[in-house]
Design a protein around this motif. Sequence first.
Motif, short mmCIF file in Angstrom:
data_model
loop_
_atom_site.label_atom_id
_atom_site.label_comp_id
_atom_site.label_asym_id
_atom_site.label_seq_id
_atom_site.Cartn_x
_atom_site.Cartn_y
_atom_site.Cartn_z
N PRO A 1 4.40 2.03 -4.25
CA PRO A 1 4.23 3.22 -5.11
C PRO A 1 5.46 4.13 -5.13
N GLN B 1 8.12 2.47 -7.32
CA GLN B 1 7.76 2.60 -8.73
C GLN B 1 8.10 3.98 -9.27
N ALA B 2 7.78 5.00 -8.48
CA ALA B 2 7.97 6.37 -8.95
C ALA B 2 9.42 6.82 -8.95
N PRO C 1 -0.06 -1.78 -6.36
CA PRO C 1 -0.42 -1.02 -7.57
C PRO C 1 -0.08 -1.80 -8.83
N GLN D 1 8.10 10.65 2.18
CA GLN D 1 8.42 9.36 1.57
C GLN D 1 9.55 8.66 2.33
N LYS E 1 0.81 -1.22 0.00
CA LYS E 1 0.00 0.00 0.00
C LYS E 1 0.84 1.26 0.00
N ASP E 2 1.98 1.26 0.68
CA ASP E 2 2.72 2.50 0.92
C ASP E 2 4.09 2.57 0.24
N LYS F 1 4.68 -1.05 -13.03
CA LYS F 1 5.17 -0.02 -13.93
C LYS F 1 5.79 -0.69 -15.16
#
Length: 292
Positions: A34, A37-38, A121, A100, A30-31, A124
């Motif tokens: 992401p 990935q970014a 998620p 983050q 969940k945390d 990517k």
Amino acid sequence: MQRLLSIGAVLAIAAPVFAADAARPVTFTKDVAPILQAKCQECHQPNSIAPMSLITYQEARPWARSIKERVATRQMPPWHIEKSVGVQKFKNDMSLSDEQVDTIVRWVDAGAPQGDPKDMPPPKPLVTDNQWQGVRDGFGPPDLVVKSSEYTMAAEHQDVWYRPMSDLPLAEPRWVKMVEIRPSNLKARKIIHHSIAYLVLNNDPDAINTGTASGPDRFFAADDLVNRRPQLMEWAIGKGYDLFRPGTGKLLIPGEKIAWDQHIHAVGEEITGGSEIGIWLDKKGEEPKKRS
């Protein structure tokens, strides 16, 4: 007094909500996923320069303590802009926000739990070919592609600075609007740490012209002529292309050459690779007014 009491009551009611949010367990799915990935998977994926993939929980979990150390000390992701001075807002900022960093630290301190797999998620898209980023973004193929010779890096070896030279196949002066460097093949992304394409100028009095093609095998002093050669582009894993601002560009003249400066390192398997630069040219008659 009534109004002050009402405000206090509201704050008293809201406080447990904030506390509950802060106490919510941090999970990978969940945390943390992401964030990776970014900000991390550009390099931390198969066939890339990072020493491990950080795409799945199973891949990331063994490295949890190392991840915490590197992000808490801001060694990763590599972003060398001083946080306390100067310009801070960049379109391509790959650094982690304080929030983050705190999320990753809390996740590791909590034992690096996976969380509900349903919270993961969508993956990517990974780099599975060696296509130009400029082509992906709709600029079409480059007008010129200039390649370096290739170097075979042994499975185990000290770092190498590989400095070959390439001709620029031009019959007349041309203006450049965009450039992009990439490794010469997909596997080479593992060994090419960074690559710089310097211009060896030819009879060009309007530009900085040292006439220097190559330099020493080690780092050089700031006042060294080699360090003041004009660059066509510098590149490292994670960087795309350089698109010059409207009305500006670089001028290439027949007879000039590219002097490459490539940092290559060993990754546990023998790989042969080099660099190549794609050059997008301005149309004749639409040349820029200012030289970069």
